[in-house]
Design an enzyme around this catalytic site. Structure first.
Site, mmCIF file in Angstrom:
data_model
loop_
_atom_site.group_PDB
_atom_site.id
_atom_site.type_symbol
_atom_site.label_atom_id
_atom_site.label_comp_id
_atom_site.label_asym_id
_atom_site.label_seq_id
_atom_site.Cartn_x
_atom_site.Cartn_y
_atom_site.Cartn_z
ATOM 1 N N LYS A 6 1.271 -0.835 -0.385
ATOM 2 C CA LYS A 6 -0.334 0.265 -0.036
ATOM 3 C C LYS A 6 0.873 1.392 -0.099
ATOM 4 C CE LYS A 6 -4.471 -2.163 0.158
ATOM 5 N NZ LYS A 6 -2.888 -2.952 -0.214
ATOM 6 N N GLU A 9 -5.272 5.908 7.846
ATOM 7 C CA GLU A 9 -5.239 7.014 7.122
ATOM 8 C C GLU A 9 -6.274 7.079 7.209
ATOM 9 O OE1 GLU A 9 -4.763 4.479 2.526
ATOM 10 O OE2 GLU A 9 -6.706 4.952 3.297
ATOM 11 N N HIS A 67 -16.532 -3.713 4.911
ATOM 12 C CA HIS A 67 -15.821 -3.318 3.671
ATOM 13 C C HIS A 67 -15.788 -4.630 2.794
ATOM 14 C CE1 HIS A 67 -13.639 -0.413 5.567
ATOM 15 N NE2 HIS A 67 -13.542 -0.609 6.403
ATOM 16 N N ARG A 71 -5.721 -7.980 -11.059
ATOM 17 C CA ARG A 71 -6.515 -8.826 -11.433
ATOM 18 C C ARG A 71 -7.508 -8.383 -12.338
ATOM 19 N NH1 ARG A 71 -10.135 -8.602 -6.647
ATOM 20 N NH2 ARG A 71 -9.130 -7.913 -5.410
#
Lengths: 507, 172, 507, 172
Positions: free
Chosen positions: C126, C209, C244, C301
């Site tokens: 990330k 974040e 999520h 992907r």
């Protein structure tokens, strides 16, 4: 709103579907998606059919034979009354093209999801239809007027030259239609066409048309609202037929370019306007080698092959039918209609392609439908479904979409392999063979291709050894099980071990 | 256990042996055979090749559906098979063919009469069913020995319609 | 062709699919449609799964736990070698985003149907991803660098202001991710995220974040060939999530207009180019109330929700993946991509929406899939399928297309009603309730909607009486049958007559 | 034959009588009930309203799936029902609740200990399964009486994890 021509158009919230099989289910789904509640009808043969199970309400209307159930107008109107249905969708076949039924609905204050009775009447009478569209500037195939004697027709045939086509005035879907190549075959053809027409439509009037050879059957899908707007949704290629029964349809056609599409579309709109047409309809044309096209007939109803047009235009034709019948204006203008990608439909029939396409009856013991991207199945069959001689042999439609024709064909091959129906023989091998045929792949075919230049004999099948092994393993399994039931103590299960042994070896 | 399986005139000798595994025409094969639930859906891995099929038992054969094609398979215990072959060797089969109705329907026409000579493929009965006329044809050359129906008759599935005496059958 | 970045690109005719379930079937179908033969792999739990049955070949690779089968690189490469497969498609999940797997394929001379290992590596980290795309001018959400201590991160959180999001550096699909609203909840969140990340990815590095509130999750689908051409296929709206995990996706998004689509698309292309991306990929963005968008991450992907893009663009993304991996140039240019109609996907999970969405295990006893126009089902389940805790709970995807969003929603309602799965509890009632929700219908939702403002408690269900009757009739039928087995001579069948009696009365 | 069917706290009295037909809460209904093959797929026409369902028997109830919704229906013979009601009237239920594992998985955490007082809805076990952590909560207020598992343990479906002694149950 009752229009001058007798067509009743108004908002409705409950719809009776006067049909069965895949098309009844198709209409039910469209109605549900518009928030319209649904009433199904069923004969004794159809109590467990999907259209009964998926409808909000269902009413029994009699014994299996259609003439005692699905064709009895009084029973249908009675169910409409008892259930409070304000509209009736006839589907295709059965009463869909009976002007008397459309009129009876209007008289009972029930919306008929279709054109005005008068339009059905004119287009249902082949001769009147020819005269009407000719007056509107639509080109037609040369032929005889109605009411001629056999002698007059024979003379006309000799004059226009063979081959000719004997056609039933009341005909449709290939019934009561016979190609004749020699004058001496005319009497038999007259007799056969009359018999079929009498049986199917209760009318034995026949007439002659010139047979256009090496012709393609191309049809234009139309939508017309009750406010005078009529648009065309491009063409369908329906040349792959056997005994005038369509087997495979495509949209668009390999041989129709944008200019020809526009010209055929505009002529089709003119033909529809000549009878003040409303709702979904199709103009069938013959297209000859030189790209001349001739009006054949108008189908004043939803067609079996409507899905291919839906897939390439993105328009839900059945929902549009219901909106039009509710009095709505078309949301789409001609310039909104774009053809994108390619769609092919294979009609899955209960018939044996290896034995002269003989219809096959029986009970469906297994049904596994293909799925995945670009595959649509409109099916009315189910496990336990008895395929009877009472209704026609089409049990399902398999429709595939691709970005190009090649991709649609390859997807169709894949889907046909996935499709599993047991209990009756089906024409799936016919479709598989067609999808492998060079003539089909290159788009080189006309309406005689299937009957005259296509054979199942050259089909190669390479799974015989696997079939032999599977049947043997099933038989062995069964005999071992039977032996164990008879004398459970006398044998252990070691005879079974080899199976799992091989599995274990690999783990 | 040895079986003879016959498909479209091809014969396979299939041996299922607790010790040797499975042999087809004496060649050993790596087999993984699975039945899905109690249905007729089967999955076979044969030397890792995957074959998905529906298998159902009929009166005198097994129907096997693989990738759209329906295979008619006769499975016989090898001993039974040998006995039957021995019995039929040298004997003359009584040459009688019967045309039966493949489905219920109405007879439209019977264009043959007793004593007519027919060729294989000649039309012998026209049957209406599923709204279409269907032509039933002679399965072999021969002479019409009897006609059980006339135009207009309602017939059931498998009803005998017309009999044909065949040419003398060949000794197998 | 082995490119400079180590990506192997060449024509291949046999493909190994290193996955299971619906996505393995999806890939198999695409390969079949391109004439590529297929090799499936299966664990002990999957011998009877559709991907094994539909493949040309199948190989066993070990026990049910993925770490012993689907995640073992050596086993997969061994199967590729034994079967002669020249390429491997990883699907999603499992090894799809392991740079080491892509590299191992290339080293073995096997085409990896995906991006170069280096692109996976950068985007899978990330922090490195943030740095790389930031350098390419792509906006990102504020956050901490990697490798900070808990104390440093806590200080950073206080500085950027709550709420913040604890994220696993190796994370994906919502795993190892925790929103935190108060400083005192940070320690627990660090611990939980580390645990999940360790379990799922074998790495427990976490970072912080800023949490963008009232944000939507919008992602851009990309296709990039090995010749330097990269295009975007429009956006997907994926805001409807729980913990999520995406539940419902749409294309296009209610809030993205043509201009925003172009801007997001161009930024997404820039992000992909920054890592020399090849094949299918997705840039995930957060879109705030003011239509500012921030790069979240790149999924290197194929994605679960790719079908909604396929339906509105007409592009078969999986076929494109295979073509790209074979070294072909993209046939499509940016200007060829048009969004037509609307598509919605509902993920069907084995979980109980009435009991805190608890996963549900069991054996599938009945599975009836919806069908008809505009309905696509990508499913890997079958009757007899045991839903185990070994794999994730998504058992099927239901995707509906309509000319407009409203039509897609209405069609989804209809399809959800038709869908029948027994043996495990499913979240179908959740989807039904969502399709009825005013907030959903009006497009007014963000990523917190499902968890914070959506409840199953207000769902009205009106078929209780029918359910009571059906269960009673089934129980009665069973007890009558049992009684007859016990004492066949003692009773006649008159107890059954009332059933047929009512039927007879109506005939 | 009279049955009491219970769905979501609603009770229906359903009478199946050879002479009177079917009555729901004493109202006669026109019923056409069909089973499709041997499957659990059923079709009901109730006063012409069509209901399509899947019905399966479970240990102590029937699962009925109608239009996506799963109904848990208890069906009891009226006499059995009355007997059970009589027996339970006035008695005090022994207040013990057991939290069991809804599926196989691994215990991540057990944030309670014996003797803890919990409220209905409090988290008592965290279970990892299907790659997600799932929180199991107390079904009632009470006191933790036993804890059978610790973090890291593998558990099977329906395994007993935690016991809670309820507040004194009300006489029904």
């Amino acid at each position: 709103m009752l229009r001058e021509d007798g067509l009743l158009v108004k908002k409705f919230d409950k719809l009776l579907i006067a049909n069965r099989g895949e098309i009844a289910l198709r209409i039910l789904r469209a109605a549900h998606e518009l928030g319209i509640s649904t009433v199904a009808v069923f004969s004794d043969a159809d109590r467990n059919a999907p259209h009964v199970r998926y409808a909000d309400e269902a009413y029994h209307i009699g014994p299996p034979a259609a003439r005692d159930s699905y064709l009895v107008i009084e029973k249908l109107l009675d169910v409409a009354k008892r259930s409070g249905a304000e509209a009736i969708h006839p589907g295709y076949g059965f009463l869909a093209e009976r002007a008397g039924f459309a009129q009876a609905c209007a008289d009972a204050g029930i919306v008929f999801v279709g054109p005005p009775a008068r339009a059905i009447e004119i287009m249902g009478d082949k001769l009147m239809a020819r005269a009407t569209v000719t007056a509107a500037g639509v080109p037609v195939v040369p032929g005889t007027p109605i009411g001629q004697s056999d002698e007059e027709m024979t003379a006309a045939a000799i004059q226009m030259g063979f081959p000719v086509l004997v056609k039933a005035a009341a005909g449709g879907g290939g019934k009561g239609m016979r190609p004749v190549h020699r004058v001496e075959d005319l009497p038999d053809a007259f007799a056969a066409a009359r018999r079929e027409s009498k049986a199917a439509f209760g009318d034995d009037t026949v007439y002659l048309e010139k047979l256009i050879t090496e012709a393609r059957h191309i049809e234009i899908q139309l939508l017309a609202d009750s406010h005078g707007n009529t648009i065309y949704l491009g063409e369908r290629e329906c040349s792959l037929q056997r005994r005038h029964q369509k087997l495979i349809e495509e949209a668009p056609s390999f041989v129709v370019d944008a200019d020809l599409r526009r010209r055929m579309g505009e002529v089709a709109v003119a033909a529809a306007r000549s009878v003040n047409y409303v709702n979904s309809g199709t103009i069938e044309f013959l297209l000859d080698r030189d790209k001349n096209f001739y009006f054949l007939e108008m189908n004043t109803r939803l067609q079996v092959e409507h899905p291919v047009t839906e897939l390439v235009t993105g328009v839900d034709i059945v929902q549009e039918q219901l909106r039009i019948a509710r009095g709505r204006r078309l949301r789409l203008r001609q310039e909104d209609i774009q053809i994108k990608g390619w769609a092919i439909e294979c009609r899955i029939n209960a018939e044996d392609p290896y034995n002269n396409y003989m219809p096959s009856t029986g009970t469906i013991t297994a049904a596994h439908l293909p799925a995945g991207p670009g595959v649509r199945v409109d099916s009315g069959v189910y496990v336990g479904n008895e395929i009877t001689p009472y209704y026609d042999s089409m049990i399902s439609k398999l429709i595939c979409y691709g970005e190009t024709r090649g991709e649609a064909v390859l997807r169709m091959r894949r889907a046909l392999e996935e499709y599993r129906i047991m209990g009756v023989k089906t024409n799936i091998p016919f479709h598989q063979h067609m999808m492998d045929s060079h003539r089909f792949l290159s788009g080189q075919f006309d309406t005689n291709f299937v009957e005259e230049r296509f054979s199942m004999d050259d089909r190669e099948i390479d799974r015989a050894m696997e079939a032999a092994l599977l049947a043997t393993l099933a038989a062995h399994e069964q005999s071992q099980r039977a032996a164990q039931i008879v004398a459970p103590g006398a044998r252990d299960t070691s005879n079974w071990k080899w199976l799992s042994r091989w599995e274990r070896l690999r783990r | 256990m040895k079986y003879i399986a016959t498909v479209k005139d091809r014969e396979y000798t299939i041996e299922i042996d607790p010790d040797r595994g499975i042999l087809i025409d004496d060649v050993p094969q790596e087999i993984d055979f699975q039945r899905l639930g109690q249905s007729g859906f089967l999955s076979l891995l044969m030397n890792h090749r995957s074959v998905s099929a529906v298998v159902e038992e009929k009166n005198d054969h097994w129907d096997v559906l693989i990738q759209g094609e329906l295979y008619n398979v006769q499975v016989q215990d090898e001993r039974v098979y040998r006995l039957e072959r021995m019995r039929s060797t040298g004997a003359t089969v009584d040459g009688q063919a019967i045309v039966t109705s493949p489905m219920p329907g109405i007879i439209v026409a019977v264009p043959v009469a007793v004593g007519d000579i027919v060729k294989r493929g000649d039309k012998v009965v026209v049957l209406e069913s599923m709204k279409m006329e269907n032509e039933l044809r002679a399965p072999c050359d021969g002479v019409i020995t009897h006609v059980n129906v006339t135009a207009g008759a309602n017939v059931e599935k498998d009803q005998e319609l017309v009999g044909i005496s065949q040419e003398v059958a060949e000794a197998s």
